[in-house]
Design an enzyme around this catalytic site. Sequence first.
Site, PDB file in Angstrom:
ATOM      1  N   SER A  65       0.823  -1.210   0.000  1.00  0.00           N
ATOM      2  CA  SER A  65       0.000   0.000   0.000  1.00  0.00           C
ATOM      3  C   SER A  65       0.862   1.268   0.000  1.00  0.00           C
ATOM      4  O   SER A  65       1.697   1.455  -0.870  1.00  0.00           O
ATOM      5  CB  SER A  65      -0.954  -0.057   1.202  1.00  0.00           C
TER       6      SER A  65
ATOM      7  N   HIS B 253      -2.512  -1.114  -4.825  1.00  0.00           N
ATOM      8  CA  HIS B 253      -3.960  -0.963  -4.957  1.00  0.00           C
ATOM      9  C   HIS B 253      -4.352   0.502  -4.818  1.00  0.00           C
ATOM     10  O   HIS B 253      -3.584   1.306  -4.281  1.00  0.00           O
ATOM     11  CB  HIS B 253      -4.698  -1.820  -3.926  1.00  0.00           C
TER      12      HIS B 253
END
Length: 253
Positions: free
Chosen positions: A133, A156
Site C-alpha cells: 500500500s 492498490h
Amino acid sequence: MFKNDNPVVPSPLEPHEHPTEEPKSTRTKKSAVNENIQDLGTTEVPTAKSNLHVMTIIGQIEGHMVLPPQNKTTKYEHVMPQLVAIEQNPEIEGLMLLLNTVGGDVEAGLAIAEMVASMSKPSVSIVLGGGHSIGVPIAVSATYSFIVESATMTIHPIRLTGMVIGAQSSFDYLEKMQDRVNRFVVSHSQMDESKWKEMLYKMGELSRDIGTSVGGKDAVKYGLINAVGGISEAMSKLQELIQANKDSKGLKQ
C-alpha cells in the site's frame, strides 16, 4: 603515644545505600541487562560506531488517528524529526530504511516518502517481508531500493474505511490523492506509468477484486524496485553512494 591528626574516614555512601548492598554501578548494569532481556530477548545489544543511520518502517503507519495499542505501528511524528536530525548531523552520511509494513495513513506515508526523497544524503531501502500500500512510495523514495526475494508488495488504489459522504467532492478528493501517489511512485522508480495503473486497477487478483500483489523478482522486473538483495548488498550500495556523494562535493569545491 602519638595522636592521629588524619583519621581514616570511610567513603560516603550514596543516598539510601546500605553498607551491605551492591555498588550503584553494579545495580545499574544489572538493571540494563534485565531491560535488554525483557525488551529484546538478549543480554547484550551489539553496538558499533557507524556513519549510517538505520530506520525501520514496520507494522502500520500511524497518521492523524491513534491506532489501538495492540497494533504494531510506525508513528510519523516520531519519524519526521529523526529525518531532520539525520540531515543535520555531519557524522551521519547515509540512511538505510528497513521496511516491513502493511501500509496505513496515506498522507503520513507520503510525508515520510517526500522527506526521504528530498534529503541531500544518500539512502537505501530494503523491503523485508512486505512493503504494501502506502509502503510502496516509501520504498521507492530512497536513492536506491532493494527487495528480498521472499518479500511482496501490494499495489492498490486508495481506500477509506468508515462512513464516506457520497458527494462528487469526496470522489474528486480521492482521485487527487491517488494522483499524488501515482506521480510520486512513477517519478521515483523506473516503472512505466501505464504499467503502474494497469497493476493498480487490475481485477480478479486481490480479495477486494482490485489491485496487484508482486513478489521480489517481479517488483524488479517491472521497474518498481532497483534490485533483489538483502542487508549485505544494501550496505555495500549505500557505502558506494556515500563515496560518490563525497566525490561530487569535492569536484564542486
